[in-house]
Scaffold this motif. Structure first.
Motif, PDB file in Angstrom:
ATOM      1  N   TRP A 126     -17.812 -63.461  -1.390  1.00 35.14           N
ATOM      2  CA  TRP A 126     -17.266 -63.305  -0.056  1.00 35.14           C
ATOM      3  C   TRP A 126     -18.006 -62.177   0.637  1.00 35.14           C
ATOM      4  CZ3 TRP A 126     -12.838 -66.042   1.784  1.00 35.14           C
ATOM      5  CH2 TRP A 126     -12.221 -66.863   0.834  1.00 35.14           C
ATOM      6  N   PRO A 127     -18.027 -62.173   1.973  1.00 40.22           N
ATOM      7  CA  PRO A 127     -18.651 -61.030   2.658  1.00 40.22           C
ATOM      8  C   PRO A 127     -17.800 -59.781   2.470  1.00 40.22           C
ATOM      9  CG  PRO A 127     -17.528 -62.440   4.234  1.00 40.22           C
ATOM     10  CD  PRO A 127     -17.480 -63.164   2.915  1.00 40.22           C
ATOM     11  N   SER A 128     -18.413 -58.643   2.631  1.00 42.16           N
ATOM     12  CA  SER A 128     -17.648 -57.392   2.548  1.00 42.16           C
ATOM     13  C   SER A 128     -16.917 -57.163   3.865  1.00 42.16           C
ATOM     14  CB  SER A 128     -18.576 -56.225   2.229  1.00 42.16           C
ATOM     15  OG  SER A 128     -19.607 -56.134   3.197  1.00 42.16           O
ATOM     16  N   VAL A 129     -15.910 -56.309   3.823  1.00 42.69           N
ATOM     17  CA  VAL A 129     -15.048 -56.092   4.980  1.00 42.69           C
ATOM     18  C   VAL A 129     -14.756 -54.612   5.125  1.00 42.69           C
ATOM     19  CG1 VAL A 129     -12.972 -56.478   3.578  1.00 42.69           C
ATOM     20  CG2 VAL A 129     -12.845 -56.733   6.058  1.00 42.69           C
ATOM     21  N   ARG A 130     -14.688 -54.152   6.364  1.00 47.32           N
ATOM     22  CA  ARG A 130     -14.328 -52.758   6.607  1.00 47.32           C
ATOM     23  C   ARG A 130     -12.851 -52.543   6.278  1.00 47.32           C
ATOM     24  NH1 ARG A 130     -17.424 -50.894  12.207  1.00 47.32           N
ATOM     25  NH2 ARG A 130     -19.490 -50.698  11.267  1.00 47.32           N
ATOM     26  N   PRO A 131     -12.515 -51.407   5.701  1.00 47.08           N
ATOM     27  CA  PRO A 131     -11.120 -51.171   5.301  1.00 47.08           C
ATOM     28  C   PRO A 131     -10.126 -51.305   6.443  1.00 47.08           C
ATOM     29  CG  PRO A 131     -12.564 -49.543   4.290  1.00 47.08           C
ATOM     30  CD  PRO A 131     -13.396 -50.313   5.258  1.00 47.08           C
ATOM     31  N   GLU A 132     -10.491 -50.839   7.637  1.00 46.10           N
ATOM     32  CA  GLU A 132      -9.547 -50.893   8.747  1.00 46.10           C
ATOM     33  C   GLU A 132      -9.258 -52.324   9.186  1.00 46.10           C
ATOM     34  OE1 GLU A 132     -13.615 -49.764  10.542  1.00 46.10           O
ATOM     35  OE2 GLU A 132     -12.446 -49.358   8.731  1.00 46.10           O
ATOM     36  N   VAL A 133     -10.201 -53.249   8.951  1.00 48.55           N
ATOM     37  CA  VAL A 133      -9.964 -54.655   9.269  1.00 48.55           C
ATOM     38  C   VAL A 133      -8.878 -55.225   8.363  1.00 48.55           C
ATOM     39  CG1 VAL A 133     -11.018 -56.946   9.332  1.00 48.55           C
ATOM     40  CG2 VAL A 133     -12.284 -54.972  10.183  1.00 48.55           C
TER      41      VAL A 133
ATOM     42  N   ALA B 209      -6.471 -53.551   6.922  1.00 48.40           N
ATOM     43  CA  ALA B 209      -5.193 -52.960   7.312  1.00 48.40           C
ATOM     44  C   ALA B 209      -4.621 -53.637   8.553  1.00 48.40           C
ATOM     45  CB  ALA B 209      -5.378 -51.463   7.562  1.00 48.40           C
ATOM     46  N   GLU B 210      -5.466 -53.902   9.551  1.00 51.15           N
ATOM     47  CA  GLU B 210      -4.974 -54.486  10.797  1.00 51.15           C
ATOM     48  C   GLU B 210      -4.530 -55.926  10.612  1.00 51.15           C
ATOM     49  OE1 GLU B 210      -6.526 -55.288  15.393  1.00 51.15           O
ATOM     50  OE2 GLU B 210      -7.530 -53.820  14.100  1.00 51.15           O
ATOM     51  N   VAL B 211      -5.299 -56.719   9.867  1.00 54.38           N
ATOM     52  CA  VAL B 211      -4.946 -58.129   9.685  1.00 54.38           C
ATOM     53  C   VAL B 211      -3.648 -58.258   8.887  1.00 54.38           C
ATOM     54  CG1 VAL B 211      -5.661 -60.312   8.645  1.00 54.38           C
ATOM     55  CG2 VAL B 211      -7.320 -58.926   9.903  1.00 54.38           C
ATOM     56  N   VAL B 212      -3.502 -57.486   7.807  1.00 57.30           N
ATOM     57  CA  VAL B 212      -2.289 -57.566   6.995  1.00 57.30           C
ATOM     58  C   VAL B 212      -1.090 -57.059   7.779  1.00 57.30           C
ATOM     59  CG1 VAL B 212      -1.152 -56.723   4.907  1.00 57.30           C
ATOM     60  CG2 VAL B 212      -3.553 -57.405   4.831  1.00 57.30           C
ATOM     61  N   ALA B 213      -1.267 -56.037   8.615  1.00 61.33           N
ATOM     62  CA  ALA B 213      -0.154 -55.512   9.404  1.00 61.33           C
ATOM     63  C   ALA B 213       0.351 -56.521  10.420  1.00 61.33           C
ATOM     64  CB  ALA B 213      -0.579 -54.224  10.112  1.00 61.33           C
ATOM     65  N   GLY B 214      -0.497 -57.489  10.796  1.00 59.76           N
ATOM     66  CA  GLY B 214      -0.089 -58.493  11.763  1.00 59.76           C
ATOM     67  C   GLY B 214       0.797 -59.587  11.188  1.00 59.76           C
TER      68      GLY B 214
ATOM     69  N   ASP C 144     -14.748 -56.719  12.455  1.00 57.80           N
ATOM     70  CA  ASP C 144     -13.693 -56.796  13.459  1.00 57.80           C
ATOM     71  C   ASP C 144     -12.700 -57.877  13.059  1.00 57.80           C
ATOM     72  OD1 ASP C 144     -12.571 -57.915  16.265  1.00 57.80           O
ATOM     73  OD2 ASP C 144     -13.189 -55.816  16.496  1.00 57.80           O
ATOM     74  N   PRO C 145     -11.402 -57.671  13.287  1.00 58.88           N
ATOM     75  CA  PRO C 145     -10.435 -58.711  12.925  1.00 58.88           C
ATOM     76  C   PRO C 145     -10.699 -60.053  13.593  1.00 58.88           C
ATOM     77  CG  PRO C 145      -9.320 -56.634  13.368  1.00 58.88           C
ATOM     78  CD  PRO C 145     -10.753 -56.442  13.762  1.00 58.88           C
ATOM     79  N   SER C 146     -11.294 -60.035  14.798  1.00 57.38           N
ATOM     80  CA  SER C 146     -11.578 -61.293  15.487  1.00 57.38           C
ATOM     81  C   SER C 146     -12.654 -62.115  14.796  1.00 57.38           C
ATOM     82  CB  SER C 146     -11.994 -61.000  16.938  1.00 57.38           C
ATOM     83  OG  SER C 146     -13.186 -60.219  16.969  1.00 57.38           O
ATOM     84  N   ASP C 147     -13.361 -61.505  13.858  1.00 60.55           N
ATOM     85  CA  ASP C 147     -14.389 -62.245  13.111  1.00 60.55           C
ATOM     86  C   ASP C 147     -13.795 -63.178  12.070  1.00 60.55           C
ATOM     87  OD1 ASP C 147     -16.434 -61.056  14.524  1.00 60.55           O
ATOM     88  OD2 ASP C 147     -16.655 -59.392  13.105  1.00 60.55           O
ATOM     89  N   VAL C 148     -12.491 -63.085  11.835  1.00 57.89           N
ATOM     90  CA  VAL C 148     -11.805 -63.969  10.874  1.00 57.89           C
ATOM     91  C   VAL C 148     -10.967 -64.949  11.679  1.00 57.89           C
ATOM     92  CG1 VAL C 148     -10.346 -64.077   8.831  1.00 57.89           C
ATOM     93  CG2 VAL C 148     -11.699 -62.023   9.274  1.00 57.89           C
TER      94      VAL C 148
ATOM     95  N   GLU D 253      -1.671 -50.806   3.273  1.00 53.33           N
ATOM     96  CA  GLU D 253      -1.063 -49.591   3.796  1.00 53.33           C
ATOM     97  C   GLU D 253      -1.893 -48.369   3.414  1.00 53.33           C
ATOM     98  OE1 GLU D 253       1.258 -46.990   5.803  1.00 53.33           O
ATOM     99  OE2 GLU D 253       1.172 -49.183   5.941  1.00 53.33           O
ATOM    100  N   LEU D 254      -2.432 -48.357   2.202  1.00 54.16           N
ATOM    101  CA  LEU D 254      -3.307 -47.256   1.792  1.00 54.16           C
ATOM    102  C   LEU D 254      -4.571 -47.234   2.651  1.00 54.16           C
ATOM    103  CD1 LEU D 254      -3.872 -44.960  -0.232  1.00 54.16           C
ATOM    104  CD2 LEU D 254      -4.959 -46.653  -1.718  1.00 54.16           C
TER     105      LEU D 254
END
Length: 628
Positions: free
Chosen positions: A8-15, A17-22, A71-75, A164-165
């Motif tokens: 799978w491609p790598s992902v930035r940590p903040e992405v 966090a934002e996707v799961v929080a949604g 970016d979350p919009s990339d998923v 969350e971490l």
């Protein structure tokens, strides 16, 4: 070009966090199961897009330029619940977390100075020791998230706890707390490896990462005190080094969940070590090892140098306008000029000075460096430079795992030589197996200290020791009287990079005589039983706070054994850990009232820190002079 891949491609940590929080609370509870199902689906890559057919009607698309979801919009998902669907969250949960090198801005020079905290004016000397309100709030958020992960353990720290971490880590990074943020991402990465059963997972590494994170957040939130070094920097700062005359030493492959490449080491005329690397992202774990090995043949990116990393380990460079970080990393900016120069043998200066340092001093230096921030840790501080004589293989430990034993110096300790990396695609294990057939062979070696109660070394490179005669025609003597020797081709310059190059049988002239292997303990517990506390520290990380409650009787017995052995402090820490784990407040109906796990974290951190210091002391003592 379309191809099926296992990565799978790598992902930035903040992405993440934002996707799961949604997600809704209901979908968050089902996230781990959704990720497990998605992991079974085939992944097809086409250029910068990864596609997964979730079912006959739903397709999940990950747009990752350069192999990075930024970016979350990339998923994107085609289901009716998108974008707040479990498919997107499951996908980013399966993607490996991007490392710091990946998140650098495109086009930024390699020796860019450390960036200041966003929207924060330059701090004065007085401000360096004072947390701002945003920093304090971010540190507290990160501390509570880390406490929750410790209390849950690996078994309970699912995708939601990890997200969350990562959310807390992103907040800390925005506040300018780069070092704690990086430590949190490292913990999340190791938890993922542990939960997925990744072959590179090591429990000791996870314990160390979690201990470092909690130590940082505890020191930041404890109150007034120096915090400048606790903040860290966004990028490594490079300073002018002027003209450098570098002599290549060795190179080692680099393998991570997202990157692969090579790291080359050199020593300058003043005896200081420096590194230059060629590490790039990989999209498929199966291709990581070949990429790392192949990187050894790529050109060294330093000025106008026209030699590969393998060639550099046996040659040298004359550099003008050099830049170097505190950790010894060489910059590759436009002003740097470098041309090929002659190298130096390991038995000649300046390299020979590395082996002249006493063994005990080298071990003490390596242990002391572990307490320093990674970005300021001197290059090679964890490396040992030893002259050894191979003794042969011997079973060790409760499982009887084979190890190659060697005598350090003439009368030094017996050292267990281990492969620096266990990946079968690298040459470490095969080379170690061949060396095991040559007892009596004298070598000059470079390895990484493995902290243990008995001397252990992760072997990185070997070479011809001082005083070894040059290879010649076979002597007309009985084979039993011919000592084994390293007979390398001339182009090897008397050294071998064990992770990148494979030894051949002809490279080791084997004798038929076998020296006696000294009797060693069979891996029984040490006396006093210092392992009892460390075992509970590790058990907590695996199964969480609640795991200690059912084992109250066993824990009490362990504490009694520690007291009987004279380790009253260890026994007291174990009692405190057990008491904190079982100290739950309950409501009028007898139900446990959730808390912030602060008292439990304090008890665990005290036990983990004590275990760490004791392990370092035992390691240093093990490398002392051998008993008569």
């Amino acid at each position: 070009m379309t191809e099926q891949t296992t990565g799978w491609p790598s992902v930035r940590p903040e992405v993440v966090a934002e996707v799961v929080a949604g997600l809704s609370a209901r979908l968050q509870k089902r996230l781990d199961g959704a990720a497990a199902k998605l992991a079974e689906r085939p992944v097809v890559r086409s250029g910068d897009e990864w596609r997964v057919e979730v079912d006959e009607e739903t397709v999940l698309v990950l747009h990752a330029p350069g192999g990075l979801l930024a970016d979350p919009s990339d998923v994107r998902c085609g289901c009716l619940l998108a974008p707040a669907c479990g498919h997107r969250a499951a996908a980013v949960t399966l993607c490996p977390l991007a490392e710091a090198a990946e998140t650098a801005e495109p086009g930024e020079p390699a020796e860019a100075p450390a960036a200041p905290a966003p929207q924060t004016p330059p701090a004065t000397a007085a401000d360096d020791d004072t947390l701002t309100p945003p920093e304090r709030a971010a540190a507290q958020h990160l501390h509570l998230a880390a406490c929750a992960v410790l209390a849950a353990g690996v078994s309970g720290a699912g995708a939601v706890a990890q997200a969350e971490l990562l959310r807390a880590a992103h907040r800390a990074r925005l506040a300018g707390l780069y070092r704690p943020a990086a430590a949190a991402v490292a913990v999340a990465t190791r938890i993922r490896a542990a939960r997925s059963g990744a072959p590179d997972h090591r429990l000791a590494g996870l314990v160390a990462s979690l201990r470092e994170l909690l130590t940082l957040t505890r020191r930041l939130t404890a109150g007034p005190g120096p915090v400048a070094e606790l903040r860290g920097t966004a990028r490594q700062a490079y300073g002018e080094a002027g003209g450098l005359r570098l002599y290549g030493l060795f190179a080692e492959p680099v393998l991570t969940a997202t990157h692969a490449g090579v790291l080359s080491w050199a020593v300058d005329a003043d005896g200081r070590l420096s590194t230059v690397s060629e590490v790039l992202p990989h999209g498929d774990p199966a291709a990581a090892a070949p990429q790392a090995v192949g990187a050894g043949n790529r050109a060294v990116r330093l000025g106008d140098a026209s030699l590969s990393h393998r060639e550099f380990t046996r040659a040298g460079l004359a550099v003008q306008g050099a830049t170097r970080s505190a950790s010894g990393r060489l910059g590759a900016g436009a002003v740097v000029r470098a041309v090929r120069a002659s190298g130096a043998a390991w038995t000649a200066e300046p390299a020979a000075a590395l082996w002249a340092e006493p063994v005990a001093a080298q071990v003490a230096r390596a242990l002391a460096a572990e307490a320093l921030p990674y970005e300021t840790r001197p290059a090679g501080s964890d490396l040992l430079f030893l002259d050894v004589t191979l003794l042969g293989p011997a079973a060790y430990g409760q499982g009887g795992a084979p190890q190659l034993l060697a005598r350090c110096g003439e009368d030094g300790p017996v050292v267990a030589l281990r492969a620096a990396h266990d990946h079968p695609g690298l040459a470490h294990r095969a080379n170690l197996a061949l060396l095991a057939t040559a007892p009596g062979l004298r070598l000059r070696v470079i390895g990484r200290l493995e902290r243990a109660a008995r001397p252990e070394l992760r072997l990185l490179a070997i070479g011809t020791p001082p005083g070894e005669p040059a290879p010649s025609a076979p002597a007309l003597t009985l084979p039993a009287l011919t000592p084994p020797a390293l007979t390398l081709p001339a182009d090897r310059a008397g050294r071998v990079n064990l992770g990148l190059e494979r030894l051949q049988a002809a490279d080791v002239a084997v004798t038929t005589s076998t020296p006696a292997i000294p009797d060693l303990p069979e891996g029984q517990p040490l006396d006093p039983p210092v392992h009892l506390l460390g075992r509970r520290v590790e058990q907590t990380v695996i199964t969480g706070r609640n795991a200690l409650a059912p084992s109250a009787g066993t824990t009490a017995a362990d504490a009694a054994r520690l007291r009987a052995a004279g380790l009253a402090t260890a026994a007291g820490l174990l009692d405190a850990l057990r008491a904190a784990a079982t100290d739950h407040r309950r409501d009028v109906f007898g139900r446990v009232i959730p808390d912030d796990h602060e008292a439990f974290t304090t008890a665990w951190l005290a036990a983990a820190t004590y275990t760490e210091e004791l392990a370092a002391a035992l390691c240093l003592a093990a490398w002392g002079p051998a008993e008569p």
